[in-house]
Design a protein around this motif. Sequence first.
Motif, short mmCIF file in Angstrom:
data_model
loop_
_atom_site.label_atom_id
_atom_site.label_comp_id
_atom_site.label_asym_id
_atom_site.label_seq_id
_atom_site.Cartn_x
_atom_site.Cartn_y
_atom_site.Cartn_z
N ALA A 129 21.99 -15.64 10.95
CA ALA A 129 21.09 -15.84 12.08
C ALA A 129 21.62 -16.89 13.06
CB ALA A 129 19.71 -16.25 11.57
N VAL A 172 23.45 -15.87 16.21
CA VAL A 172 22.72 -15.18 17.28
C VAL A 172 22.32 -16.18 18.35
CG1 VAL A 172 20.63 -13.88 17.83
CG2 VAL A 172 21.84 -13.44 15.68
N VAL A 191 16.97 -11.92 11.46
CA VAL A 191 17.73 -10.78 11.97
C VAL A 191 17.60 -9.57 11.02
CG1 VAL A 191 19.41 -12.18 13.22
CG2 VAL A 191 19.80 -11.70 10.82
N PRO A 192 17.56 -8.36 11.58
CA PRO A 192 17.86 -7.96 12.96
C PRO A 192 16.68 -8.02 13.92
CG PRO A 192 17.54 -6.01 11.66
CD PRO A 192 17.38 -7.16 10.72
N ASP A 252 15.92 -13.36 20.48
CA ASP A 252 17.33 -13.01 20.56
C ASP A 252 17.68 -12.82 22.04
OD1 ASP A 252 19.85 -11.82 20.54
OD2 ASP A 252 19.43 -10.59 18.78
#
Length: 456
Positions: free
Chosen positions: A248, A251, A391-392, A426
Amino acid sequence: MGIHSIRMPDIGEGIAETEIAEWMVSVGQTIREDDPMVAVMTDKATVEIPAPVTGTVLWLAGATGDKIAVGAELIRLEVDGAGNVAQGGAKADAGAGADAGARADAGAGADAKASAQAEARSGASSEAHAEAHSDAQSTAQAEPTSTPKPPADPVPAAKAPRATAPLRAEGEKPIAAPSVRGRARDAGIDLRLVRGSGPGGRITHEDLDAFIATGGLPQVSGPRSDPRVEDIKIIGLRRRIAERMEEANRVPAITIVEEVDATALEDLRARMNAEGKAAKLTLLPFIARALIRALKDHPVINQHYLPEEGIARRFGAVHLGIATQTPNGLMVPVLRHAEAMSLRDTAAELLRLAQAARDGSAKREELSGSTITVTSLGPLGAIATTPILNVPEVAIIGINRLAVRPFWNGTAFEPRKMMNISCSFDHRIIDGWDAAVFVQRLKELLETPALIFVEA
């Protein structure tokens, strides 16, 4: 008698390897069909694997924390009948099992040596377990046969006394067991100079070790340095959490913190609880309902980003992940199809999932598949946090501590029940503008809770 080899089964969802979380059997133990043999951990959950047959354990694939691929050999049993291993393989396997037993028998060194040599001739040393044992035996064989000089008496390793205690009063004799007195006499140590940490000031072996380690310097009361260093192997759920956090952290995320006046929401909750129709409602079910309503208006937030496939997968259903602290670490049970539940149904299911995660009874499907996550530290929460994405998923909602604060209403200050929400997104998929509009909609719903239950 024969040898039955059991391999790591495919437990679904495209999992290529698992981690050994706990062995429930040991070499030499007899187990029955359907007895649990081992608990393995995947990205999703911990799964127990039962024995398919009755037999005696000859060999285990690894230690707790080791990873094993799906389809790899997991355990070998000695069973009645022919087993499922060819005769040649059975002999080699039996040798490996014999080695495992020989390691526990200190007097079987010659037999173990002969077994290791026989394995080397038959090619069975390809097994990792047998190799390790054979190497140990070879090292022993390579030692010189002449009688070595006896080593000097080693200085005992220093161990910290259990507690700091004052030296005894002047003229008071030290209290110590005969074995401690004998060690002190042989070392030329005056026990009157040694501080005792045992009951009644009794001098223990640890106290004597500490005195020797300091070179006989006087022991002073007060804080002491602690030179201990401990290496702790990270395994199981904690290792899985670490891997997920590292993933994570790659990201690029944006976090928006917004203040929410939750006074009206708290008044509504108190009024509904006063009716006494069901279990008491916490804030979380209301937040879940507000989030579901906000996602209906902003569906771009309810999706997964899959960069390797080059797609964003948007969901109509809201599978709400609830970050839950358990004795083993953080887990995220999933409230599936939360959009189809009432407020009280949501509250009851949230309570059930949290309890299942904490007591280890949650099913694998209840710990995966969330489309967005809510995290809250409850009364321990801070003024603001920066939640890390699950995530995702492309968004996570953090709920911070509720507190009474002075609020300016335009003419005067008045006490209001306020809290902050911290929402991370994100940034590869969610622009700052879209994130801000979503957060404002969520704030509006929480501050005017009647809107949560009014259909558009």
